[in-house]
Scaffold this motif. Structure first.
Motif, PDB file in Angstrom:
ATOM      1  N   ALA B  45      44.128  47.226   8.314  1.00 31.36           N
ATOM      2  CA  ALA B  45      44.085  48.680   8.514  1.00 31.36           C
ATOM      3  C   ALA B  45      42.829  49.287   7.881  1.00 31.36           C
ATOM      4  O   ALA B  45      42.336  50.319   8.338  1.00 31.36           O
ATOM      5  N   THR B  46      42.314  48.653   6.845  1.00 36.46           N
ATOM      6  CA  THR B  46      41.160  49.248   6.143  1.00 36.46           C
ATOM      7  C   THR B  46      39.830  48.937   6.833  1.00 36.46           C
ATOM      8  O   THR B  46      38.824  49.568   6.524  1.00 36.46           O
ATOM      9  N   ILE B  47      39.819  47.982   7.754  1.00 37.51           N
ATOM     10  CA  ILE B  47      38.545  47.587   8.379  1.00 37.51           C
ATOM     11  C   ILE B  47      37.864  48.768   9.068  1.00 37.51           C
ATOM     12  O   ILE B  47      36.715  49.079   8.776  1.00 37.51           O
ATOM     13  N   VAL B  54      32.613  50.515  13.291  1.00 37.79           N
ATOM     14  CA  VAL B  54      33.578  49.594  13.909  1.00 37.79           C
ATOM     15  C   VAL B  54      34.605  50.416  14.695  1.00 37.79           C
ATOM     16  O   VAL B  54      35.169  51.360  14.154  1.00 37.79           O
ATOM     17  N   PRO B  55      34.831  50.079  15.971  1.00 35.40           N
ATOM     18  CA  PRO B  55      35.816  50.837  16.754  1.00 35.40           C
ATOM     19  C   PRO B  55      37.215  50.759  16.125  1.00 35.40           C
ATOM     20  O   PRO B  55      37.557  49.755  15.502  1.00 35.40           O
ATOM     21  N   LEU B  56      37.995  51.787  16.319  1.00 38.31           N
ATOM     22  CA  LEU B  56      39.355  51.849  15.763  1.00 38.31           C
ATOM     23  C   LEU B  56      40.228  50.720  16.324  1.00 38.31           C
ATOM     24  O   LEU B  56      41.137  50.216  15.671  1.00 38.31           O
ATOM     25  N   LEU B  57      39.890  50.320  17.553  1.00 44.70           N
ATOM     26  CA  LEU B  57      40.654  49.243  18.200  1.00 44.70           C
ATOM     27  C   LEU B  57      40.572  47.926  17.423  1.00 44.70           C
ATOM     28  O   LEU B  57      41.472  47.105  17.504  1.00 44.70           O
ATOM     29  N   GLY B  59      41.028  47.516  14.438  1.00 47.23           N
ATOM     30  CA  GLY B  59      42.135  47.495  13.480  1.00 47.23           C
ATOM     31  C   GLY B  59      43.475  47.546  14.210  1.00 47.23           C
ATOM     32  O   GLY B  59      44.430  46.869  13.821  1.00 47.23           O
ATOM     33  N   VAL B  60      43.525  48.320  15.283  1.00 45.36           N
ATOM     34  CA  VAL B  60      44.783  48.538  16.008  1.00 45.36           C
ATOM     35  C   VAL B  60      45.267  47.270  16.705  1.00 45.36           C
ATOM     36  O   VAL B  60      46.439  46.895  16.594  1.00 45.36           O
ATOM     37  N   PRO B  62      44.606  43.938  16.180  1.00 43.37           N
ATOM     38  CA  PRO B  62      45.177  42.892  15.304  1.00 43.37           C
ATOM     39  C   PRO B  62      46.531  43.280  14.720  1.00 43.37           C
ATOM     40  O   PRO B  62      47.431  42.436  14.635  1.00 43.37           O
ATOM     41  N   ILE B  63      46.692  44.567  14.339  1.00 45.89           N
ATOM     42  CA  ILE B  63      47.974  44.988  13.766  1.00 45.89           C
ATOM     43  C   ILE B  63      49.069  44.884  14.821  1.00 45.89           C
ATOM     44  O   ILE B  63      50.175  44.406  14.555  1.00 45.89           O
ATOM     45  N   LEU B  64      48.761  45.318  16.025  1.00 42.34           N
ATOM     46  CA  LEU B  64      49.724  45.240  17.131  1.00 42.34           C
ATOM     47  C   LEU B  64      50.102  43.786  17.396  1.00 42.34           C
ATOM     48  O   LEU B  64      51.272  43.454  17.614  1.00 42.34           O
ATOM     49  N   THR B  65      49.120  42.914  17.345  1.00 44.97           N
ATOM     50  CA  THR B  65      49.366  41.482  17.566  1.00 44.97           C
ATOM     51  C   THR B  65      50.291  40.931  16.485  1.00 44.97           C
ATOM     52  O   THR B  65      51.196  40.143  16.771  1.00 44.97           O
ATOM     53  N   LEU B  66      50.066  41.355  15.254  1.00 51.76           N
ATOM     54  CA  LEU B  66      50.917  40.883  14.152  1.00 51.76           C
ATOM     55  C   LEU B  66      52.351  41.370  14.315  1.00 51.76           C
ATOM     56  O   LEU B  66      53.298  40.636  14.025  1.00 51.76           O
ATOM     57  N   ILE B  67      52.517  42.606  14.774  1.00 50.38           N
ATOM     58  CA  ILE B  67      53.868  43.144  14.992  1.00 50.38           C
ATOM     59  C   ILE B  67      54.577  42.335  16.060  1.00 50.38           C
ATOM     60  O   ILE B  67      55.755  41.983  15.922  1.00 50.38           O
TER      61      ILE B  67
END
Lengths: 138, 215
Positions: B45-47, B54-57, B59-60, B62-67
């Motif tokens: 989330a901090t990236i 760095v585009p917001l995507l 961070g989004v 990888p987090i979505l993938t982890l969920i």
């Protein structure tokens, strides 16, 4: 169970979107590389007016797509391409063949790098993607 | 700076939703896989917050993938007991009848000072009072104290036992309780084992069971 089904649906949508967007961006990048090549060809022939028109076509297309690119790519990579575009414009205006060809080569390499960094390969998965620094070329 | 502010708000909302989807547990009760996911999400989330270029995507996605990975793993763990053991491990008895199982503690790389600290935090000062001390998969220590026997069975064991869990028989529990499957089937009163969510005896030797909800 509900969470799992939703997660699978999101996964399918995510993977589908990623592949579609990647294919679309790759096509745009290939188009830009082709137009840049045309600029190079006409510059070599000494047809600077035609070369400049081709450059304008290249620049317009890049300006239109840059916003979409900025959502998916590192902004520093896009800034490098903008810098190269600026150099190309000046080189063509001054009818400087050497710098024109250098700038075109730079733009092509930067765009090819964008394609390569997003492609599915062992190199990209295990190693860091390559970055191209404009100041090395100039 | 405004961009940074807005990105932080968006990322914060997204991470809260992500943690909410993962379920309600305090950090100390997370299974190893869940702890890994939580740590990774906080790092990812901090990236885009630290680097505005760095585009917001970045961070989004990888987090979505982890969920998605966590939801899939949770589902498999729910359905498969074997897989659950592989991912979460099994609880380990480290205190038995007032004696510390040194071999088990060595396997877990769990030292005596840690054990005493956990016991004191639960108000247990005398190991001799403890019948069983079980180190759970979450890292918490469960303590079952020695109780006064109330009947013959409890005199021998004095512990609750679970014989059926999620439709599967625990032969080890039956063996420890000196009973067999015939005895168990007799107590099920005709209910099929696959239809039983859990069944066992409490510390007084009283048999109880809960059937699965009908679909």
């Amino acid at each position: 169970m509900k969470t799992f089904i939703v997660a699978m649906l999101v996964l399918i949508i995510l993977v589908g979107s990623v592949f579609s967007i990647s294919a679309y961006l790759t096509n745009v990048e290939i188009d830009l590389i082709e137009i840049a090549e045309e600029v190079s060809v006409f510059s070599k022939k000494g047809e600077w007016d035609v070369a400049f028109k081709r450059f304008e076509k290249l620049s317009d297309k890049w300006d239109k797509k840059e916003n979409i690119f900025s959502v998916f790519y590192n902004h520093e990579d896009l800034d490098d391409i903008n810098l190269a575009m600026g150099n190309l414009k000046e080189s063509i205006l001054h009818n400087d063949l050497e710098h024109t060809l250098k700038a075109v080569s730079e733009i092509k390499i930067l765009l090819e790098r964008l394609i390569k960094n997003e492609s599915l390969s062992i190199e990209n998965i295990l190693l860091a993607p390559n970055r191209f620094f404009c100041h090395i070329m100039l | 700076m405004l961009i940074s502010f807005l990105r932080t708000i968006l990322t914060y909302i997204f991470v809260v939703v992500a943690i909410r989807v993962m379920g309600k547990r305090q950090v100390g009760q997370l299974e190893p896989a869940e702890l890994v996911i939580t740590l990774m999400i906080s790092d990812l989330a901090t990236i885009p917050l630290n680097h505005v270029s760095v585009p917001l995507l970045y961070g989004v996605i990888p987090i979505l993938t982890l969920i998605i990975a966590e939801a899939s793993l949770s589902f498999i763990v729910l359905k498969s007991r074997k897989f659950r053991k592989v991912i979460s491990g099994t609880p380990v008895v480290i205190i038995e009848d007032g004696k510390v199982c040194e071999q088990e503690m060595a396997k877990l790389r769990f030292n005596f000072d840690d054990l005493m600290e956990m016991l004191r935090m639960q108000g247990n000062t005398d190991i001799n009072d403890i019948k069983y001390g079980i180190l759970e998969t979450s890292g918490n220590l469960s303590v079952i104290k020695k109780t006064k026997p109330k009947n013959e069975v409890a005199n021998y064991l004095g512990l609750p036992f679970m014989f059926i869990c999620d439709g599967n028989i625990s032969h080890k529990s039956l063996m420890l309780y000196n009973k067999d499957e015939k005895w168990l089937e007799k107590h099920l009163n005709g209910t099929d084992i696959k239809d039983v969510l859990f069944a066992g005896v409490d510390e007084n030797g009283k048999f109880y069971l809960q059937e699965r909800k009908q679909k």
